[in-house]
Design a protein around this motif. Structure first.
Motif, PDB file in Angstrom:
ATOM      1  N   UNK A   1       4.911   1.197   2.600  1.00  0.00           N
ATOM      2  CA  UNK A   1       3.437   1.126   1.449  1.00  0.00           C
ATOM      3  C   UNK A   1       2.563   0.355   1.694  1.00  0.00           C
ATOM      4  N   UNK A   2       2.559  -0.494   3.047  1.00  0.00           N
ATOM      5  CA  UNK A   2       1.522  -1.420   3.132  1.00  0.00           C
ATOM      6  C   UNK A   2      -0.052  -0.276   3.712  1.00  0.00           C
ATOM      7  N   UNK A   3       0.773   0.852   4.212  1.00  0.00           N
ATOM      8  CA  UNK A   3      -0.985   0.967   4.962  1.00  0.00           C
ATOM      9  C   UNK A   3      -0.950   2.680   4.536  1.00  0.00           C
ATOM     10  N   UNK A   4      -1.775   2.639   4.375  1.00  0.00           N
ATOM     11  CA  UNK A   4      -2.366   4.371   3.679  1.00  0.00           C
ATOM     12  C   UNK A   4      -1.670   5.483   4.301  1.00  0.00           C
ATOM     13  N   UNK A   5      -2.015   5.795   6.026  1.00  0.00           N
ATOM     14  CA  UNK A   5      -1.148   6.484   6.219  1.00  0.00           C
ATOM     15  C   UNK A   5       0.114   7.258   6.337  1.00  0.00           C
ATOM     16  N   UNK A   6       0.120   6.158   7.028  1.00  0.00           N
ATOM     17  CA  UNK A   6       1.808   6.320   6.336  1.00  0.00           C
ATOM     18  C   UNK A   6       2.778   6.784   5.210  1.00  0.00           C
ATOM     19  N   UNK A   7       1.999   5.311   4.571  1.00  0.00           N
ATOM     20  CA  UNK A   7       2.158   6.084   2.606  1.00  0.00           C
ATOM     21  C   UNK A   7       2.066   6.875   1.878  1.00  0.00           C
ATOM     22  N   UNK A   8       1.111   7.667   2.813  1.00  0.00           N
ATOM     23  CA  UNK A   8       0.935   8.371   1.830  1.00  0.00           C
ATOM     24  C   UNK A   8       1.034   9.570   2.572  1.00  0.00           C
ATOM     25  N   UNK A   9       0.055   9.625   3.938  1.00  0.00           N
ATOM     26  CA  UNK A   9       0.003  10.802   4.984  1.00  0.00           C
ATOM     27  C   UNK A   9       1.884  11.404   4.764  1.00  0.00           C
ATOM     28  N   UNK A  10       2.332  10.804   5.134  1.00  0.00           N
ATOM     29  CA  UNK A  10       4.238  11.346   5.395  1.00  0.00           C
ATOM     30  C   UNK A  10       4.459  12.617   3.955  1.00  0.00           C
ATOM     31  N   UNK A  11       4.254  11.804   2.686  1.00  0.00           N
ATOM     32  CA  UNK A  11       3.972  11.985   1.794  1.00  0.00           C
ATOM     33  C   UNK A  11       3.217  13.805   1.809  1.00  0.00           C
ATOM     34  N   UNK A  12       2.496  13.137   1.800  1.00  0.00           N
ATOM     35  CA  UNK A  12       2.059  14.905   2.305  1.00  0.00           C
ATOM     36  C   UNK A  12       2.137  15.825   3.426  1.00  0.00           C
TER      37      UNK A  12
END
Lengths: 639, 253
Positions: free
Chosen positions: A481-492
């Motif tokens: 959850x530290x960086x946005x691409x991984x946290x939100x990107x994988x969710x999308x």
């Protein structure tokens, strides 16, 4: 009681002068041995009960003084578990405690092997007695796994009898740290944890860092689902890892070390704890190692269950007691690692290789493998292969060699579809690329990675979209959850995959996944995010038609995605035995005794129970959605 | 020659236009809404103390590690008395005895156990991490509550609510997934009447899933307490769990 003070108290009995003279306790000369495999898979299938049965039966048969029953680490051929090795060569599999009496009677007393528990060759149907002759073992080259499945992991004497700790003693008393680093560099070994960074270079950086305190860490946080090599090495030969770490500590100048091991491997933790205590008692760890004046203390740290902690900077944060979040590099751990001090981190398998390299020479190790990748690599072979288990092959062997020569091909005569390499960070390699050599660069070119070495083979019954979703679901949950691409990107990405599987896929979804995947790889801070889209991207690359079938035709070609399949009963094959109707949890199967049955599609929850219990293969899965009552009822009524 | 004229033309064209450069610091541009600027600790006008409670979450979350928190215990968040009284009542109800926590804290004072080790030990004592125990650890060690909460929610191992007597772990590794682990969990959910990750109301069973147990060749596998089951089917699973429910007298739901 603490979990991290295993190596604090140091009692130092005089170090053994000649380790080879240590007697192997409790093993009468010329006696017969029964070795029961106690690797995780065998324990799961009840090998400890088999062990108890052997002890009892041997005692009851009056052979107690002639036959010694012991346990060993993973022998490798997990698909035969529980595995028992009698004497030097006979391997029995699928033994139940009630079968032990027969084995003791016929083999130990009568001297003739019990045919039906021997390995059966799938193609020839022949029973093979000597495990050295089984294709699975013949096709392997074992270095890291050299003593796994041979020594009793709970006995340091066993390891010593095999020449254990000789390499470390020789290195510490006769050689300089520079000599060791040069030797490791010459061997060409690269990090076995997945990234493939040359180990010698890593050690050199750590050795060159000037600091009063340095640390040595063993990364045993094997979180990849489907990988169990590190687990097997720790369970089967913990002393090899400890010996490798002792050598490493001397080479880089660290007096303190940590083994960061997954708490989900209780057996590995137990054996490692004991191995550390045994090594300390003999003066191989702690103060004045081997009487050379070298100090090295080893602590165990239990991971608390976070996949991202396999990443080195996250692992360091976790040892410090913080949330295991990666940080930017540089500074690399070799400069500033644990508590800000120079730290060297290697994988379990890397350390297990080190004593062998020191004992046998860099050239001997470099003789295996290809130019860019020297030596061997252990893989855990699982999924739909005939011989699943631990396999070690030289770098540069082809995937075909691993899956068909070692693994013995696909179970139940089905078609090979793909092999998933490297777990959630890796990718799927299709049948057309089976001749790809197993090395870091060649596999990276296909979109997959060597990774830690998990190899899961799937057959035609596996839906690739579902498999990709499985891995993404895992990485999405494990993203720190530290960086946005991984946290939100994988969710999308997961949302898009979910709707494809639910039958709501839209045109353009595939392109959207590709685009998102590209940005996540580009923008993520650590390797977790940087590799998370790989399973999706490789399945799109090689199995695009399956995605298209889900989106456009609303059907799952492999018959796995529940929203896109229909269960039916073949009236020709159904004998009306009523078994499926009895087992159906929603009572949606109807039919008279001895008459073909039918499934009410409206109430069917697609739990697959009916198909599994049917003895006549009459329950079929149709790819696509059907709304009507399907199967026999219609046909019967029509008639 | 021609080039010089071209350059002159450009210069002359731009001469009467509005200038885009700003004479900082005499002139100040209005910054865009999401401009980062600099960090500053906010001082509470009421008491003149900083509002920062040194929870260190900004430090651990900063992607480029530009924040370092050095603090003294003066700025620790105190647990209000009223809350403590409330907790004491809660403790009496929940049956959490803080005396059991003492060995864990003693270990910390003697050997300097890390926070993770301390929480693991505390979970061994209570089976989960009761709120009261977390507060006690925070009070005694000076580690902020938010930091402990951050760590305990980060790792899968830690549980913040009590678990059942029997924990049913279904493996969801790759090999198990391919072999049908999802159906196993579904069968269990149906038999137990609870969703994955939940506990039955009689506190007998907790249904959970793990990433990989390393017994891939036996897939799908399941573990109930110390007992392990390999090569199971939904049907076999139902039988195993029904037998267990009969044995220990558990209720569905």
């Amino acid at each position: 009681m603490s979990r991290e003070t295993m190596a604090d108290e140091t009692t130092t009995p005089p170090a053994e002068t000649d380790l080879r003279n240590v007697s192997v306790a409790g093993r009468p000369d010329g006696g017969f041995t029964v070795k029961v495999c106690a690797g995780t898979a065998c324990v799961f299938s009840g090998s400890l009960a088999v062990y108890d049965a052997f002890v009892q039966e041997v005692e009851a048969a009056g052979l107690g003084d002639k036959v010694e029953v012991s346990i060993i680490g993973c022998h490798g051929l997990c698909s035969m578990s529980p595995v028992v090795v009698l004497g030097d060569d006979t391997l029995y599999g699928h033994l139940r405690p009630q079968d032990v009496g027969k084995v003791v009677e016929e083999h130990l007393k009568g001297g003739s092997p019990v045919e039906r528990f021997l390995y059966k060759d799938e193609t020839t149907g022949e029973r093979i007695r000597d495990w050295h002759d089984i294709g699975f073992y013949k096709a392997q080259t074992r270095i890291a796994l050299r003593d796994v499945g041979v020594v009793d992991p709970e006995s340091i004497e066993d390891y010593l009898a095999r020449g254990g700790y000789e390499a470390a003693r020789m290195a510490l008393s006769e050689k300089s740290p520079e000599w060791i680093i040069e030797h490791v560099t010459d061997s060409g070994i690269r990090g076995r944890g997945g990234a493939g960074f040359p180990t010698g270079v890593k050690w050199k950086f750590a050795a060159q860092s000037k600091s009063d305190v340095k640390y040595l860490i063993c990364n045993a946080d094997e979180g990849d689902p489907g990988a169990f090599m590190d687990c097997s090495i720790l369970e089967g030969d913990p002393h090899a890892v400890i010996e490798g770490m002792v050598i490493g500590s001397y080479a880089i100048g660290a007096h303190e070390g940590y083994v960061y091991v997954r708490a989900e491997y209780p057996l590995a933790v137990k054996r490692l704890t004991q191995a550390v205590a045994d090594a300390e008692a003999r003066g191989f760890l702690g103060k004045d190692v081997f009487g050379t004046g070298w100090d090295f203390e080893l602590h165990l740290k239990l991971g608390a269950g976070a996949f991202v902690c396999g990443e080195e900077t996250a692992l360091i944060a976790s040892i410090e007691g913080k949330r295991g979040m990666p940080r930017t590099r540089p500074p690399y751990p070799a400069v500033s690692g644990l508590w800000g001090k120079p730290t060297n981190i290697n994988n379990v398998e890397t350390y297990a290789n080190v004593p062998w390299i020191i004992a046998n020479g860099a050239e001997a190790y470099a003789a295996y493998g290809i130019d860019t990748c020297r030596g061997t690599k252990a893989f855990s072979l699982a999924g739909k292969v005939v011989n699943g288990g631990l396999a070690e092959v030289p770098m540069g062997s082809t995937l075909r060699h691993v899956i068909f020569d070692v693994g013995g091909g696909i179970k139940d005569g089905k078609q090979f579809k793909a092999v998933q390499l490297g777990g959630p960070s890796g990718g799927c390699v299709p049948a057309s690329l089976l001749d790809t050599p197993v090395d870091y660069e060649s596999l990276a070119a296909t979109g997959a990675i060597v990774g830690s070495g998990g190899m899961v083979v799937v057959d035609e019954d596996t839906c690739m979209v579902d498999l990709a979703r499985f891995f993404l679901d895992f990485t999405q949950k494990e993203s720190c959850g530290k960086c946005v691409p991984c946290r939100l990107g994988t969710k999308r990405m997961l949302e898009v995959l979910d709707r494809i599987i639910e039958g709501d896929g839209r045109e353009g979804d595939i392109e959207l996944l590709e685009e998102l995947g590209h940005y996540i790889i580009e923008g993520s801070l650590c390797a977790l995010g940087g590799t998370a889209p790989n399973p999706v991207l490789t399945t799109i690359k090689y199995f695009r038609s399956e995605y298209e079938a889900h989106i456009r035709e609303k059907r799952c070609p492999a018959g796995k995605c529940k929203a896109l399949i229909t269960y039916t009963i073949d009236p020709e094959a159904c004998t009306g035995c009523t078994l499926c109707a009895k087992k159906c949890p929603t009572q949606c199967i109807t039919g008279e005794k001895k008459q073909p049955h039918a499934i009410d599609v409206a109430n069917c929850i697609k739990c697959d129970t009916c198909r599994q219990v049917c003895r006549f293969d009459a329950v079929k899965v149709r790819s696509g959605i059907e709304q009507t009552v399907s199967g026999a009822a219609e046909t019967v009524e029509d008639q | 020659m021609l080039g010089m004229f071209k350059a002159m033309r450009t210069t002359l064209k731009h001469l009467p236009m509005k200038k885009i450069t700003v004479q900082y610091p005499e002139q100040r541009e209005r910054l865009p809404e999401r401009s980062r600027g600099l960090f500053r600790v906010v001082i509470d006008p009421a008491d003149g103390e900083p509002r920062c409670r040194a929870c260190t979450l900004c430090e651990s979350n900063c992607p480029v590690q530009v924040i370092r928190v050095n603090y003294t215990s003066k700025y620790r968040l105190p647990v209000p008395n009223a809350a403590r009284i409330g907790e004491a009542r809660l403790a009496a109800q929940s049956g959490v005895d803080l005396k059991d926590l003492q060995p864990v804290l003693d270990e910390y004072y003697e050997h300097g156990t890390s926070l993770i080790g301390m929480l693991q030990d505390a979970q061994d004592v209570y089976g989960y991490l009761p709120r009261l125990a977390i507060q006690e650890i925070s009070l005694q060690t000076g580690i902020s509550l938010s930091q402990i909460y951050g760590v305990s929610t980060f790792y899968n191992q830690f549980r913040l609510s009590p678990v059942g007597e029997h924990i049913i772990d279904v493996c969801h590794g790759t090999a198990c997934h391919v072999a049908g682990a999802v159906q196993i969990t579904e069968a269990l959910e149906e038999e137990l009447g609870v969703a994955e990750g939940k506990t039955t109301s009689d506190m007998k069973f907790t249904l959970s899933s793990v990433a990989c147990m390393g017994a891939c060749s036996q897939a799908p596998v399941m573990r109930i307490g110390d007992k392990t089951f390999g090569g199971i089917t939904p049907d076999k699973t139902r039988k195993i769990i029904r037998d267990l429910m009969d044995e220990v007298g558990g209720q569905k739901g």
